[in-house]
Design a protein around this motif. Sequence first.
Motif, short mmCIF file in Angstrom:
data_model
loop_
_atom_site.label_atom_id
_atom_site.label_comp_id
_atom_site.label_asym_id
_atom_site.label_seq_id
_atom_site.Cartn_x
_atom_site.Cartn_y
_atom_site.Cartn_z
N ARG A 37 11.07 8.17 10.37
CA ARG A 37 11.26 9.11 9.26
C ARG A 37 12.08 10.32 9.72
NH1 ARG A 37 5.58 8.49 7.85
NH2 ARG A 37 5.22 10.59 8.63
N PHE A 39 15.66 11.42 7.99
CA PHE A 39 15.93 12.67 7.28
C PHE A 39 17.20 13.35 7.78
CE2 PHE A 39 11.26 12.58 6.29
CZ PHE A 39 11.43 12.28 4.96
N ALA A 67 10.93 11.38 1.04
CA ALA A 67 9.67 11.50 1.77
C ALA A 67 8.56 10.71 1.09
CB ALA A 67 9.27 12.97 1.89
#
Length: 140
Positions: free
Chosen positions: A34, A38, A21
């Motif tokens: 993002r 993840f 992150a």
Amino acid sequence: MKEYECPAVLDNLRPVLAVAAEELIASGTETSLRQRFFVVLEELFNNVAMHAYRSRVLPGPVRISIKASQDYVELKVMDQGAPFDPTTYDDANRLQRLESMQLGGAGILLVKTLSSSVTYRREDGWNAVTAMLELPPVEA
């Protein structure tokens, strides 16, 4: 580029996600990218933690490297387990068998679906899975 190595145990997923992150935010990576990243990272890490060192008493290492920009992320996950190429894993009929699908087992399909490309290499005794995630081109 950010690199991180730790023992391949499920308890280490949270610190790995925190390091990732930081890197993605510092690189200005788009939020939607993002989010996909993840999921891919979690699936690849879990596969290593649960399967790569199954025949060993102590877990081996997992090495993560991340190269990111605003519109792409390259993730490389490496382990020293038995050779396993997820790109050759036959999951073509997986969605047609949803009624008989057991818990788990869909991680590779998810990684392939969310990534622009997934490649595998065996490098000096390490499995190396590289997932490239990109934003779709903006239509005019």
